[in-house]
Design an enzyme around this catalytic site. Structure first.
Site, mmCIF file in Angstrom:
data_model
loop_
_atom_site.group_PDB
_atom_site.id
_atom_site.type_symbol
_atom_site.label_atom_id
_atom_site.label_comp_id
_atom_site.label_asym_id
_atom_site.label_seq_id
_atom_site.Cartn_x
_atom_site.Cartn_y
_atom_site.Cartn_z
ATOM 1 N N ASP A 187 0.862 -1.186 0.000
ATOM 2 C CA ASP A 187 0.000 0.000 0.000
ATOM 3 C C ASP A 187 0.896 1.233 0.000
ATOM 4 O O ASP A 187 2.128 1.112 0.069
ATOM 5 C CB ASP A 187 -0.936 0.002 1.230
ATOM 6 C CG ASP A 187 -0.181 -0.233 2.534
ATOM 7 O OD1 ASP A 187 0.942 0.298 2.669
ATOM 8 O OD2 ASP A 187 -0.695 -0.940 3.411
ATOM 9 N N LYS A 220 -5.689 -0.032 -4.241
ATOM 10 C CA LYS A 220 -6.994 -0.670 -4.042
ATOM 11 C C LYS A 220 -8.050 0.109 -4.814
ATOM 12 O O LYS A 220 -8.129 1.332 -4.683
ATOM 13 C CB LYS A 220 -7.371 -0.594 -2.551
ATOM 14 C CG LYS A 220 -7.197 -1.886 -1.814
ATOM 15 C CD LYS A 220 -7.775 -1.731 -0.418
ATOM 16 C CE LYS A 220 -7.010 -2.613 0.540
ATOM 17 N NZ LYS A 220 -7.284 -2.355 1.920
HETATM 18 C C1 R5P Z 1 1.123 -1.123 9.432
HETATM 19 O O1 R5P Z 1 1.148 -0.053 9.953
HETATM 20 C C2 R5P Z 1 2.313 -1.947 9.137
HETATM 21 O O2 R5P Z 1 3.248 -1.253 8.362
HETATM 22 C C3 R5P Z 1 1.899 -3.224 8.419
HETATM 23 O O3 R5P Z 1 1.379 -2.888 7.142
HETATM 24 C C4 R5P Z 1 0.835 -3.956 9.203
HETATM 25 O O4 R5P Z 1 1.269 -4.171 10.515
HETATM 26 C C5 R5P Z 1 0.517 -5.289 8.561
HETATM 27 O O5 R5P Z 1 -0.493 -5.904 9.308
HETATM 28 P P1 R5P Z 1 -1.153 -7.259 8.859
HETATM 29 O O6 R5P Z 1 -0.040 -8.242 8.589
HETATM 30 O O7 R5P Z 1 -2.006 -7.661 10.032
HETATM 31 O O8 R5P Z 1 -1.964 -6.993 7.636
#
Ligand code: R5P
Length: 286
Positions: free
Chosen positions: A161, A184
């Protein structure tokens, strides 16, 4: 200089001690039936530069680190460096909603009380270093991660993202690979499509790079889409692999051919060691 290995950072501490030519301190640790942590240093730190190494995840590791700081201080260490390879609580780095606590600041204020220096790896946001009233360093393991990806045939790097853009772009630069980020698009109330913004991933070996993989949800969604769009191989890569609630299985089921992280959190896929980039901070000061 003596290195004290926190329970959560055994492997990294050993490698750091090796890289610095320092001794590892012998210690005793146990957990009482009520969950309280107990530590005892079996070697003296009097007059020594004590390097305390502990990721602050899980919560007990944070308590252990505070106890180790007290031990080093009360034994008369001449200098105390606190190395927190993965700084848990750093994601709450500002007030998002009124009444919240900036956890990254609250924990920084605890850690700095007995320490002279703080070092962490790939902090979620650089500005959290400013929460420390002592010397604070954020080093990056991304070049080491990129080297690993290069040796595994990765030719394209994607950020899952926009938030992960800078880090993934840096990995691509180290690797000399193509770079893009996933965007997205909402097709309807229930349908969302995730696509690389510019690049066609057909036939490519793609690495999705983030700082943290927690539940794996972000990367699993991206990986499934990339496979659907014809990517040959998908590698999920991060610095800090929390892999909660079956995240590794989830990533593999979504189409990740490989998952890799560093040893800031010690996991079965910690194929990249971060000790060298931490050791550089001490070498540069020497
Ligand atoms: C978000 O702030 C982090 O940089 C990661 O994108 C996030 O921790 C990923 O979380 P998950 O593996 O639960 O999608």
């Amino acid at each position: 200089m003596k290195v004290v290995a926190g329970a959560s950072s055994q492997r990294l501490s050993k490698e750091l001690a090796g890289a610095l030519g320092a001794d590892l301190v012998n210690m005793e640790r146990k957990t009482f039936p009520d969950g309280e942590v107990y530590v005892r240093l079996a070697d003296s730190l009097r007059g020594e530069h004590a390097v305390l190494v502990s990721t602050t995840y899980p919560q007990n590791a944070l308590v252990e680190l505070l106890l180790l700081e007290e031990a080093a201080h009360s034994q008369g260490a001449s200098e105390i460096s606190v190395v927190v390879p993965y700084y848990a609580y750093s994601r709450q780095d500002r007030v998002f909603q009124e009444g919240e606590v900036v956890s990254a600041k609250a924990i920084a204020e605890l850690l700095e009380i007995k320490a002279d220096r703080f070092i962490t790896v790939d902090p979620h946001k650089e500005h959290i270093l400013g929460f420390f009233g002592i010397e604070a360093h954020g080093v990056s393991a991304v070049p080491l991660l990129a080297k690993h990806l290069g040796s595994h045939g990765v030719d394209t790097v994607l950020a899952p993202d926009k938030g992960a853009l800078d880090r993934a772009q840096f990995a691509a630069k180290c690797l000399g690979a193509e770079f893009d980020y996933m965007e997205k698009t909402r097709l309807s109330g229930t349908e969302v499509v995730m696509k690389a913004k510019r690049l066609d991933v057909k036939g490519k070996t793609v690495a999705i790079v983030d700082d943290i993989i927690s539940t794996g949800g972000t990367i699993a969604t991206a990986a499934a889409e990339l496979k659907r769009q014809g990517a040959k191989r998908v590698v999920a890569a991060c610095t800090h692999g929390l892999f909660l609630g079956g995240a590794l299985e989830r990533l593999r089921a979504a189409g990740c051919d490989e998952v890799v992280c560093t040893d800031t959190i010690e996991t079965p896929v910690s194929h990249v060691g971060a000790a060298e980039v931490i050791a550089d901070v001490f070498r540069e000061r020497a």
